[in-house]
Design a protein around this motif. Structure first.
Motif, short mmCIF file in Angstrom:
data_model
loop_
_atom_site.label_atom_id
_atom_site.label_comp_id
_atom_site.label_asym_id
_atom_site.label_seq_id
_atom_site.Cartn_x
_atom_site.Cartn_y
_atom_site.Cartn_z
N ILE A 418 7.01 11.16 5.14
CA ILE A 418 5.95 10.28 4.03
C ILE A 418 6.26 9.48 3.58
CG2 ILE A 418 4.31 10.44 2.41
CD1 ILE A 418 3.12 12.28 4.26
N ARG A 419 7.77 9.14 3.02
CA ARG A 419 7.62 7.77 2.25
C ARG A 419 8.18 6.58 4.21
NH1 ARG A 419 11.20 8.94 -2.52
NH2 ARG A 419 9.42 9.64 -3.50
N ASP A 420 8.45 7.31 4.69
CA ASP A 420 9.25 6.16 5.77
C ASP A 420 7.54 6.10 6.62
OD1 ASP A 420 11.73 6.88 5.56
OD2 ASP A 420 11.85 8.96 6.69
N GLU A 421 7.30 6.37 6.30
CA GLU A 421 5.16 6.09 7.19
C GLU A 421 5.20 5.38 6.28
OE1 GLU A 421 0.66 7.91 7.69
OE2 GLU A 421 2.83 9.42 8.39
N ASN A 422 4.88 5.22 4.67
CA ASN A 422 4.49 4.37 4.36
C ASN A 422 4.95 3.02 4.15
OD1 ASN A 422 2.52 5.99 3.16
ND2 ASN A 422 3.53 7.07 1.34
N ALA A 423 6.50 3.30 4.12
CA ALA A 423 7.09 1.72 4.05
C ALA A 423 6.87 1.67 5.46
CB ALA A 423 8.40 1.75 4.80
N VAL A 424 6.54 1.87 6.83
CA VAL A 424 6.15 0.93 8.04
C VAL A 424 5.35 0.80 8.02
CG1 VAL A 424 5.92 2.20 10.36
CG2 VAL A 424 8.34 2.63 9.44
N LYS A 425 4.27 1.07 7.32
CA LYS A 425 2.23 1.16 7.41
C LYS A 425 2.80 -0.27 6.78
CE LYS A 425 0.44 4.45 6.05
NZ LYS A 425 -0.74 5.79 5.05
N LYS A 426 3.53 -0.39 5.10
CA LYS A 426 3.40 -1.59 4.37
C LYS A 426 3.30 -2.98 4.96
CE LYS A 426 3.23 -1.73 0.11
NZ LYS A 426 2.14 -1.49 0.11
N THR A 427 5.03 -2.90 6.16
CA THR A 427 5.78 -3.41 6.83
C THR A 427 4.54 -3.98 7.71
OG1 THR A 427 8.15 -2.78 6.01
CG2 THR A 427 7.19 -4.25 7.80
N VAL A 428 3.73 -3.18 8.67
CA VAL A 428 2.72 -3.74 9.34
C VAL A 428 1.88 -4.19 8.89
CG1 VAL A 428 1.80 -3.27 11.44
CG2 VAL A 428 4.01 -1.81 12.15
N SER A 429 1.04 -3.91 7.82
CA SER A 429 0.03 -4.07 7.74
C SER A 429 0.41 -5.65 7.22
CB SER A 429 -0.26 -3.50 6.15
OG SER A 429 -1.24 -4.09 5.32
N GLY A 430 1.38 -5.97 6.59
CA GLY A 430 1.66 -7.75 5.75
C GLY A 430 2.13 -8.40 7.04
N LEU A 431 2.59 -8.39 8.06
CA LEU A 431 3.13 -9.10 9.37
C LEU A 431 1.85 -9.65 9.52
CD1 LEU A 431 6.22 -7.75 10.71
CD2 LEU A 431 6.32 -9.37 10.00
N LEU A 432 0.57 -8.31 10.19
CA LEU A 432 -0.16 -8.93 10.57
C LEU A 432 -1.02 -9.23 10.09
CD1 LEU A 432 -1.35 -4.92 12.43
CD2 LEU A 432 -0.87 -6.88 13.45
N LYS A 433 -1.14 -9.14 9.22
CA LYS A 433 -2.37 -10.27 7.61
C LYS A 433 -1.28 -12.05 7.67
CE LYS A 433 -3.16 -7.09 3.86
NZ LYS A 433 -2.86 -6.38 2.19
N LEU A 434 -0.30 -12.38 8.61
CA LEU A 434 0.22 -13.30 7.96
C LEU A 434 0.04 -13.38 9.55
CD1 LEU A 434 4.17 -12.57 6.69
CD2 LEU A 434 2.08 -14.26 5.39
N ILE A 435 0.24 -13.17 10.59
CA ILE A 435 -0.59 -13.79 12.16
C ILE A 435 -1.25 -13.15 12.43
CG2 ILE A 435 0.47 -12.67 14.58
CD1 ILE A 435 3.08 -11.63 12.87
N TYR A 436 -2.60 -12.39 11.83
CA TYR A 436 -3.38 -12.39 12.15
C TYR A 436 -4.63 -12.37 11.07
CZ TYR A 436 -2.26 -11.91 17.20
OH TYR A 436 -1.41 -12.10 18.57
N PRO A 437 -4.67 -12.95 10.24
CA PRO A 437 -4.66 -12.71 8.68
C PRO A 437 -6.92 -12.58 9.11
CG PRO A 437 -5.33 -15.74 9.64
CD PRO A 437 -4.10 -14.53 10.08
#
Length: 688
Positions: A418-437
């Motif tokens: 669960i903690r790994d999944e949450n970490a990966v989701k947050k990193t993906v979310s943050g990168l996509l916000k930057l690249i595809y706001p």
């Protein structure tokens, strides 16, 4: 582990695109560098002024605007060495002309409990005790937490027995843009390809993307994720000079950089005496520089940090307090190859913080050693977004959540908890916000961000496996394409693994084993045996200067000379010369437990029959041939699996330790057991 990139030609077409799609919100970054040399203020302060006067591609406008900015800085910016001159000027202008004076300075406010008034300290002017209206304090809370750069309007009035400073604050205006039109950003973004937009982002932070490889660009983008994602926990360790703290100090008025040294729960989280929230409640990003020097004055500092980084809240007294600040820890690390071999990559942290539960809170670990050290060519002289504009739209993106993007196209492998999944989701979310706001990403964009996020989180988990043991054994991260159902595994470059043990047939005399190396740290070893006609001479290589490691191999050879004929009557040890070469596949250092592996490899070489494909032989033996159980059995199996093993050969002496192995891990192997050294040879070769 990374060399400096060659200087490349910047893409000038981005200048035209930026000025076309973001008129008035871009600035030539070489102008920032030019002004920065003469004024010790953050980049976002300079670019606030440049944005007001130089946000154009018209050379005439830029030239005139630059003159105006220089004039404003000359007349209003307070240089510390000219503080007395400025104070005198404020006094004289008030007394003689009845006019206030505007200055640019960093303002920090504290509450004077004795007088029940707020008082300001002006950093460069060196004045304290200036009374500040409650209106300003309520409107700009960051004044109370680290201070902010402002344009101040001051006057001077002196009275006998005056209890406060004679300097009077008439107005205070933080240096920041007044508002943010996100729709304008979304529309402007559509004018760029993904690669172009990434370059725009990096130029906006002052970097020249033409000089960085694509993987390095992703690392630089990951540094920006804490600005777009609430409660994002990031660590970056790397060599000096790679710009680890630059973005948190210079680019945004919404972050604060805390230099290494003593800090307190009251300062960071909550001051019980004042009933006042600390830095995490005021800033979007709290970054700690030089983490090796961090020391909490309070015994419960690490525990409260642990709670906050896990849930975004912490308890003080009877209250549970929530905040959204992201936490960033940056510091120096050297000799990564050695640390991978002998320790772990959190080694620079203070001892109090080397706690697996605390470190498990990190969503991403940026490998700073993969980022080239910054030189003059690393910084751009082309156009980029005004820093304050960049900071403001990143802050607006914190309101959105792109973490569901993964599951539109992929699902995560079962090793992710669960903690790994949450970490990966947050990193993906943050990168996509930057690249595809605007949220108009596609499957391949998500895939690229996902693979990066999995690697960044696995880097954390690999260290936890070394620190916390089998609790963190699940590190074989993967994702599954929902369309093709193909599963892809993601490795961490510095750990090796994945392809260490080939899936093809080996030559006779080649064997893989997992054994403790220098300092007891496990490693994967490949033994390669060469035999020639001779008279029984034996030599080794690859064992360095370790006499104990060489003796271990020599004992295996002596046992082979005495007992090789029990494997096959055709083995006549004295008719050959032997060269045993040991390869440390992940730099664990020489091992002193290769006796049994040496015996099996020699027998394989002389018989001319290879070890079974993708097999790892575990265990060792004593001088008299007694089999020794495998130490750290579960960890050894995990390392074997990570290296690509599909078959295991275990000593019967280790059967009692099988309950320590997680069932899911044990099921990943075809396992055979041996009773003695001769039996080990038969089982390794697949012979009855």
């Amino acid at each position: 582990m990374s060399s400096e990139n060659q200087t490349a030609m910047p893409d000038s077409s981005l200048d035209d695109l930026l000025n076309r799609h973001f008129p008035g919100k871009v600035v030539r970054k070489d102008l920032t560098k030019l002004l920065k040399e003469g004024a010790n203020v953050p980049v976002y302060v300079l670019e606030y002024l440049l944005g007001n006067y130089c946000a154009s591609d018209d050379p005439v406008v830029i030239e005139e605007g630059l003159k105006t900015v220089k004039k404003v800085l000359m007349e209003n910016y307070v240089r510390p060495d000219e503080a007395e001159k400025v104070k005198s000027s404020i006094r004289e202008r008030t007394i003689r002309e009845g006019r206030p004076t505007k200055i640019i300075d960093k303002v920090t406010v504290t509450l004077n409990e004795r007088r029940d008034v707020y008082e300001a300290v002006l950093g460069n002017l060196g004045v304290k005790g200036i009374e500040v209206s409650t209106v300003f304090v309520k409107q700009f809370e960051k004044l109370l937490a680290g201070g902010i750069w402002c344009i101040l309007t001051l006057e001077y009035f002196h009275e006998e027995e005056q209890r406060s400073s004679p300097f009077v604050l008439r107005d205070l205006k933080p240096i920041q843009i007044p508002g943010m039109d996100m729709e304008e950003l979304y529309q402007g973004r559509k004018g760029f390809t993904e690669d172009q937009w990434i370059d725009v982002l990096l130029r906006s932070t002052g970097m020249e993307p033409a000089n960085f490889e694509k993987k390095v660009k992703l690392h630089l983008l990951n540094r920006m994720v804490p600005f777009t994602e609430n409660n994002y926990n990031l660590v970056e360790l790397g060599p000096k000079g790679s710009g680890k703290s630059h973005i948190y100090k210079e680019i945004s008025p919404n972050s604060i950089l805390v230099s290494g040294g003593n800090t307190s729960v009251a300062n960071l989280f909550y001051n019980m005496a004042r009933r006042q929230v600390g830095l995490v409640g005021i800033w979007d990003v709290v970054a700690f520089d030089e983490i090796a020097g961090i020391d909490f004055k309070d015994k419960d500092g690490v525990q409260i940090s642990k709670d906050y980084m896990a849930s975004g809240s912490f308890a003080r007294g009877r209250d549970s307090i929530s905040a959204k600040a992201s936490m960033v820890y940056v510091g120096n690390i050297d000799k990564v190859d050695t640390l991978v071999k002998t320790s772990h990559l959190f080694a620079p942290f203070p001892i109090a913080m080397i706690d697996s539960a605390f470190l498990d809170r990190f969503h991403s670990y940026i490998p700073g050693w993969e980022i080239p050290k910054l030189g003059s060519h690393s910084f751009t002289d082309r156009y980029g977004m005004i820093s304050d504009y960049l900071a403001e739209w990143m802050r607006e993106m914190r309101r959105q959540n792109f973490s569901d993007a993964i599951f539109k196209y992929f699902k995560l492998g079962r090793d992710l908890k669960i903690r790994d999944e949450n970490a990966v989701k947050k990193t993906v979310s943050g990168l996509l916000k930057l690249i595809y706001p605007g949220g108009d990403y596609d499957k391949e964009a998500v895939r690229r961000c996902l693979e990066y996020a999995l690697e960044a989180r696995r880097r954390v988990k690999e260290q936890l496996k070394k620190i916390g043991g089998m609790e963190f054994f699940d590190v074989h991260f993967s994702y599954i394409d929902l369309e093709t159902m193909e599963e892809k595994y993601i490795n961490v470059p510095e750990q090796g693994g994945g392809t260490l043990i080939p899936d093809s047939a080996l030559n006779p005399g080649v064997l893989h084993t997992v054994a403790p190396g220098t300092g007891g740290h496990l490693g994967v070893f490949r033994i390669e045996t060469q035999i020639t006609a001779g008279y029984g001479a034996f030599k080794t290589s690859g064992l360095g200067s370790s006499s104990a490691a060489k003796e271990s191999a020599k004992i295996g050879f002596d046992y082979f000379q005495a007992n090789g004929n029990k494997v096959s009557v055709s083995i006549k040890a004295g008719e050959h010369d032997y060269h045993l070469h040991v390869v440390e596949l992940n730099n664990a250092g020489p091992s002193t437990t290769l006796t049994l592996a040496t015996f099996v490899a020699l027998a394989s070489a002389v018989i001319g029959k290879p070890i079974q494909q993708q097999m790892v032989v575990l265990g060792t033996m004593s001088l008299g041939g007694n089999i020794v159980p495998v130490e750290n059995l579960a960890e050894s199996l995990q390392m074997a699996f990570d290296a690509g093993a599909k078959r295991l050969l275990l000593p019967m002496a280790s059967v009692k330790d099988l309950p320590t192995i997680p069932g899911e891990l044990f099921a990943k192997f075809q396992t055979a057991f041996y009773a003695d050294a001769v039996d080990a040879v038969f089982k390794a070769l697949g012979v009855q």
